[in-house]
Design an enzyme around this catalytic site. Structure first.
Site, PDB file in Angstrom:
ATOM      1  N   ASP A 346      39.771  37.260  41.664  1.00 57.65           N
ATOM      2  CA  ASP A 346      41.264  37.672  42.061  1.00 57.65           C
ATOM      3  C   ASP A 346      41.848  37.095  43.267  1.00 57.65           C
ATOM      4  OD1 ASP A 346      43.509  39.277  40.822  1.00 57.65           O
ATOM      5  OD2 ASP A 346      43.068  40.630  42.741  1.00 57.65           O
ATOM      6  N   GLU A 375      41.758  32.418  41.126  1.00 57.97           N
ATOM      7  CA  GLU A 375      43.281  32.593  40.794  1.00 57.97           C
ATOM      8  C   GLU A 375      44.219  32.244  42.217  1.00 57.97           C
ATOM      9  OE1 GLU A 375      46.624  35.989  39.692  1.00 57.97           O
ATOM     10  OE2 GLU A 375      44.944  36.472  41.220  1.00 57.97           O
TER      11      GLU A 375
END
Ligand code: CA
Length: 631
Positions: A346, A375
């Protein structure tokens, strides 16, 4: 002396002795309390023999452990260092494992002034054979992304768990818990497999003991425990093993940037610099470009790296080497324990970037064939490629991250399908974005997706135009990279345009007892939904069985009049894809595509099974995509 007076003196002597005894007892109790301490947390909870890295850092928590002498009686295990940072309730014990170390349990004794103060048992497990050689997900896979709270409720008894802060389950509340769990996913794994997906990315499953909005999983309060509303560590382990046995790879969603504000580290941080700006909330500026920007100010950089993602998501300071090591070991622990095939990281550009490079290096040192995807939600391939392993950046930063989420391509696909074709609009957007692949050391390891859990569903992005939607899905499943599909895409799950996160992440129909529609069995699905499910299945199995769509070379032709043509080819096979997004039929002169078509005479559309003569020209109807297998 009157006898009453004598009695009073005796009584006072007696009382003073009692008080003395009381103080003696009190003194003994205080000594005992200070002499024996309880170790309430040791992380990682256990480890394995035969790992590449012979060192292990234990984070031990208990009252006033500072200053302990640590003793271990285990052949082959030595103590490299014992340290306490600012907080006496933590000990960081670094162990080194020699060649002779064997699996088993040993005890760790903490002593003060030679007296036993606290102790705990520690286990070294036997590594599974071949563990280091595990293969990560790659472009032969298609990833199914699902949100565990919103997919299937296999165990209503864990919807509300005593002791957890959020105590309500309510499917009508968009930001509340709905009750989905690992048992539900396990029970419906066959659906995902039978659809043709080969990898599964679940949004984070670790404990999020937050007061509210805990369902999404991105506010971790325990790095070593699956949230009990989802199930147990053992259930996660078993789900991963079952998936592996059925040829499905599991990708774990991890968060290194921040924690949930209810994490123990907020109440009792190991050091004053463990959490950035502790204990104050200083908001992150979310200006991700500071990582690459040669002109970025130091103050902007500091706020990006050290600011909190949100008030309930305090920012971890990964410059602290003990915290960095804690995180490295945590990811390796889950890979080894659950048998993972990949990690989705993330908010990749938010933590300290050199720490992230070191994280990749450590994981790849343990598992050289493993895969990780980060990400970086930026629309510019220059910014995204900055992180990829092998990229030579001008500022000297050398990333180690194998894969990235291809946000630029997602955005280009959407804009291409929605805008009229012009000199620099429509398909041209996608055509030119793909040209930027020269920026990436390995564009074939990017994860491509039409949407994800954080953005409008692609069907909504396409204004619910099913034909445009199909063109987009064909593109994602036939272009280079590793496709990822959000749960429910196959049945046209939809939501209002406002795109509230809770609406994007609706419950998968059929996952809850009593659902009137069941997408697992097809019961109650509309004809349109059934057709879309069948379309996905066909495409997914075709892709699975045609390696040319995994790693075959790619060639594309400048779009013309609403039509985009590209091909994938290797020594064995050639696939030609024609996407016509104009409402009118298009006639294509095949001479232009000789380079791709070569000596092939016919192409069979894999969706309809219709053969086409490739001799001179072919006609494609409006809003149609052909995936031609050339013969
Ligand atoms: Ca449940």
């Amino acid at each position: 002396m009157p006898p009453e007076f004598l009695g009073a003196i005796f009584f006072l002597i007696y009382l003073s002795m009692k008080i003395k005894a009381f103080f003696i007892y009190l003194f003994v109790i205080v000594i005992l309390v200070n002499t024996f301490s309880q170790v309430d947390r040791v992380e990682p909870p256990y480890w394995w023999t035969g790992m590449h890295n012979p060192e292990l850092q234990l984070m031990v928590h208990g009252k006033n452990l500072a200053g302990s002498d640590v003793e271990i009686d285990c052949d082959g295990v030595t103590i490299t260092s014992v340290l306490t940072l600012d907080n006496p309730n933590y000990l960081f014990i670094t162990l080194k494992f020699g060649e002779r170390v064997k699996p088993g349990i040993f005890s760790v004794k903490l002593k003060k002034s030679g007296n036993l103060f606290a102790s705990f048992e520690y286990e070294l497990k036997q590594r599974e054979p071949g563990s280091a050689d595990r293969k990560g997900f790659d472009n032969s896979d298609v990833i199914y992304l699902l949100m565990p709270d919103r997919f299937a409720n296999g165990d209503p008894s864990n919807d509300v768990v005593e002791g957890m802060r959020e105590q309500i389950v309510n499917r009508k509340n968009r930001t509340g818990r709905h009750g989905g769990d690992l048992k539900g996913i396990t029970e419906h794994l066959d659906y995902i497999i039978h659809m043709g997906f080969t990898a599964l990315w679940m949004n984070p499953v670790l404990e999020n003991d937050m007061d509210r909005v805990s369902y999404h999983g991105y506010s971790i309060t325990d790095f070593y425990r699956v949230d009990p509303r989802f199930g147990t560590n053992e259930q996660y382990h078993d789900l991963c093993r079952l998936a592996n046995e059925n040829g499905m790879k599991i990708i774990m969603d991890m968060v290194f940037n921040h924690i949930g504000s209810r994490h123990l580290w907020m109440e009792d941080p190991p050091s004053s610099d463990w959490i950035n700006f502790y204990p104050d909330y200083v908001r992150c500026n979310h200006r991700r470009t500071v990582n690459q920007d040669p002109y970025a100010s130091e103050s902007d950089r500091r706020l990006m790296v050290s600011g909190w993602f949100d008030r309930t998501m305090p920012d971890l300071n990964q410059r602290n080497p003990f915290l960095a090591t804690y995180l490295f070991q945590n990811s390796i622990w889950w890979i080894e324990y659950a048998g993972l095939s990949g990690i989705r990281m993330d908010t990749y550009p938010y933590p300290e970037k050199n720490m992230m490079t070191e994280w990749n290096r450590r994981v790849l040192a343990e598992y050289p064939r493993f895969n990780m995807v980060g990400e970086e939600w930026s629309l510019d391939p220059g910014l995204v490629s900055y992180w990829q392993k092998g990229k030579q950046n001008r500022d000297g930063y050398r990333g180690n991250l194998p894969g990235l989420m291809d946000f630029p391509l997602q955005n280009a696909l959407k804009e291409s399908l929605l805008a009229e074709d012009g000199w620099d609009s429509g398909w041209m957007k996608l055509y030119e974005t793909l040209a930027s692949d020269y920026e990436y050391p390995d564009p074939f390891n990017l994860v491509v997706f039409p949407d994800n859990h954080d953005m409008s569903r692609f069907y909504v992005q396409m204004d619910k135009n099913e034909k445009l939607y199909r063109l987009g899905i064909i593109y994602i499943l036939t272009t280079r990279g590793i496709p990822q599909i959000l749960y429910g895409s196959e049945i046209l799950m939809t939501h209002p345009k406002s795109a509230h996160h809770g609406d994007i992440r609706k419950d998968f129909p059929g996952g809850w007892p009593g659902d009137s529609v069941n997408a697992f069995t097809g019961e109650g699905l509309s004809e349109k939904q059934k057709a879309m499910q069948a379309f996905f299945k066909k495409l997914l199995f075709f892709r699975m069985n045609h390696p040319v769509l995994h790693d075959g070379k790619l060639i594309h032709y400048a779009p013309e009049k609403g039509t985009y043509v590209y091909g994938r080819f290797n020594d064995q096979e050639t696939i030609m894809v024609i996407l016509n997004k104009s409402v009118d039929p298009m006639n294509l002169n095949m001479e232009r595509f000789t380079e791709l078509v070569g000596d092939h005479r016919t192409g069979t559309d894999i969706i309809t099974g219709q053969p086409l003569n490739l001799a001179k020209s072919i006609e494609i109807p409006g809003l149609t995509g052909y995936i031609l297998e050339l013969q």
